[in-house]
Design a protein around this motif. Structure first.
Motif, mmCIF file in Angstrom:
data_model
loop_
_atom_site.group_PDB
_atom_site.id
_atom_site.type_symbol
_atom_site.label_atom_id
_atom_site.label_comp_id
_atom_site.label_asym_id
_atom_site.label_seq_id
_atom_site.Cartn_x
_atom_site.Cartn_y
_atom_site.Cartn_z
ATOM 1 N N LEU A 63 0.680 -1.335 -0.092
ATOM 2 C CA LEU A 63 0.148 0.286 0.211
ATOM 3 C C LEU A 63 0.692 1.564 -0.291
ATOM 4 N N ARG A 64 2.088 1.023 1.219
ATOM 5 C CA ARG A 64 2.945 2.071 0.500
ATOM 6 C C ARG A 64 3.351 2.921 -0.476
ATOM 7 N N MET A 65 3.877 1.797 -1.524
ATOM 8 C CA MET A 65 3.691 1.627 -2.452
ATOM 9 C C MET A 65 2.995 2.645 -3.466
ATOM 10 N N LEU A 66 1.773 1.196 -3.555
ATOM 11 C CA LEU A 66 0.883 1.996 -4.559
ATOM 12 C C LEU A 66 0.496 3.591 -3.907
ATOM 13 N N VAL A 67 0.714 3.926 -2.419
ATOM 14 C CA VAL A 67 0.881 5.839 -2.425
ATOM 15 C C VAL A 67 1.342 6.637 -3.260
ATOM 16 N N ALA A 68 2.414 5.895 -3.314
ATOM 17 C CA ALA A 68 3.769 6.366 -4.020
ATOM 18 C C ALA A 68 3.642 6.743 -5.383
ATOM 19 N N ALA A 69 2.627 5.437 -6.114
ATOM 20 C CA ALA A 69 2.531 5.436 -7.569
ATOM 21 C C ALA A 69 1.331 6.902 -7.828
ATOM 22 N N ALA A 70 0.482 6.680 -7.057
ATOM 23 C CA ALA A 70 -0.604 6.806 -7.175
ATOM 24 C C ALA A 70 0.213 8.750 -6.894
ATOM 25 N N ALA A 71 0.828 9.559 -6.123
ATOM 26 C CA ALA A 71 1.067 10.363 -6.403
ATOM 27 C C ALA A 71 1.649 10.778 -7.138
ATOM 28 N N ASN A 115 6.879 -11.682 -6.541
ATOM 29 C CA ASN A 115 5.859 -11.202 -5.621
ATOM 30 C C ASN A 115 4.836 -9.975 -5.401
ATOM 31 N N VAL A 116 6.152 -8.978 -5.186
ATOM 32 C CA VAL A 116 5.621 -7.682 -4.812
ATOM 33 C C VAL A 116 4.998 -6.712 -5.590
ATOM 34 N N ALA A 117 5.536 -7.614 -6.558
ATOM 35 C CA ALA A 117 5.197 -6.852 -8.266
ATOM 36 C C ALA A 117 3.801 -7.089 -8.954
ATOM 37 N N LEU A 118 4.028 -8.797 -8.894
ATOM 38 C CA LEU A 118 2.011 -8.929 -9.090
ATOM 39 C C LEU A 118 1.561 -8.625 -7.938
ATOM 40 N N LYS A 119 1.363 -7.894 -6.719
ATOM 41 C CA LYS A 119 0.746 -7.975 -5.604
ATOM 42 C C LYS A 119 0.006 -5.843 -6.291
ATOM 43 N N LEU A 120 1.365 -5.822 -6.362
ATOM 44 C CA LEU A 120 1.171 -4.240 -6.418
ATOM 45 C C LEU A 120 0.432 -3.937 -7.908
ATOM 46 N N GLY A 121 0.920 -5.114 -8.721
ATOM 47 C CA GLY A 121 0.056 -4.545 -10.276
ATOM 48 C C GLY A 121 -1.690 -4.270 -9.759
ATOM 49 N N GLU A 122 -1.819 -6.062 -9.596
ATOM 50 C CA GLU A 122 -3.418 -6.324 -8.430
ATOM 51 C C GLU A 122 -4.147 -4.970 -8.241
ATOM 52 N N MET A 123 -3.140 -4.677 -6.643
ATOM 53 C CA MET A 123 -4.000 -3.249 -6.231
ATOM 54 C C MET A 123 -4.268 -2.319 -6.718
ATOM 55 N N ILE A 124 -2.904 -1.842 -8.186
ATOM 56 C CA ILE A 124 -3.503 -0.703 -8.799
ATOM 57 C C ILE A 124 -5.473 -1.129 -9.855
ATOM 58 N N ALA A 125 -4.780 -2.253 -10.164
ATOM 59 C CA ALA A 125 -5.705 -3.012 -10.852
ATOM 60 C C ALA A 125 -7.254 -2.683 -10.611
ATOM 61 N N ASP A 126 -6.890 -3.393 -8.804
ATOM 62 C CA ASP A 126 -8.628 -3.596 -7.991
ATOM 63 C C ASP A 126 -8.897 -1.799 -8.241
ATOM 64 N N GLU A 127 -7.702 -1.240 -7.637
ATOM 65 C CA GLU A 127 -8.082 0.336 -7.386
ATOM 66 C C GLU A 127 -8.401 1.411 -8.289
#
Length: 163
Positions: free
Chosen positions: A28-36, A76-88
């Motif tokens: 989620l922290r990585m997702l927030v950085a990417a979202a910013a 594993n982290v890359a796939l999870k991050l991609g899944e979270m971005i796609a979902d959110e």
């Protein structure tokens, strides 16, 4: 294209490595950085494309722990991050440089990102801490390197060192 490299601390010989680094809060922290970074392009009419690069892979193991290789944690982290971005973020297209354990050269990674017309390139790496390092079991966190739209020798040096 803006490039973000996210490095997680990879502690050698820690048995709970996966729960520690591939947990929802870290991603989620990585997702927030990417979202910013993505908000810069929010006013654009074209679809926003995120290219996620799981560092290392195949014959390139990266850092080696007692029970796991960096390439495995990165994937594993890359796939999870991609899944979270796609979902959110339904309006964001997610492209992976690799979705399995294969070796890709730096040029192949860049070619995939360019072919996808990526707006944001996120490269996941996991840093190691030597077993003899003082306080190694309490070290945690993430390091983030950003490379902007401009080209410099410094950016190239970081890319070569980290990949």
């Amino acid at each position: 294209m803006i490039t973000i490299e996210i490095g997680l601390f990879f502690l050698r010989y820690v048995s709970l490595y996966m729960r520690r680094f591939v947990d929802k809060n870290t991603v989620l922290r990585m997702l927030v950085a990417a979202a910013a970074a993505m908000t810069v392009f929010a006013v654009s009419c074209k679809q926003f494309t995120v290219v996620i690069d799981a560092g290392h892979g195949g014959k390139d193991y990266g850092a080696c722990g007692k029970k796991v290789y960096e390439k495995t944690v990165n994937l594993n982290v890359a796939l999870k991050l991609g899944e979270m971005i796609a979902d959110e973020m339904k309006d964001v297209k997610v492209v992976y440089t690799r979705s399995d354990d294969r070796f890709l050269t730096l040029q192949q990674r860049a070619d995939k990102a360019n072919k996808a017309s990526g707006d944001l390139f996120i490269s996941i790496h996991t840093n190691s801490v030597d077993k003899s390092a003082k306080g190694r079991t309490s070290i945690n966190g993430a390091s983030t390197y950003t490379l902007g739209m401009h080209k410099t020798e410094e950016n190239l040096a970081v890319a070569k060192r980290e990949n």
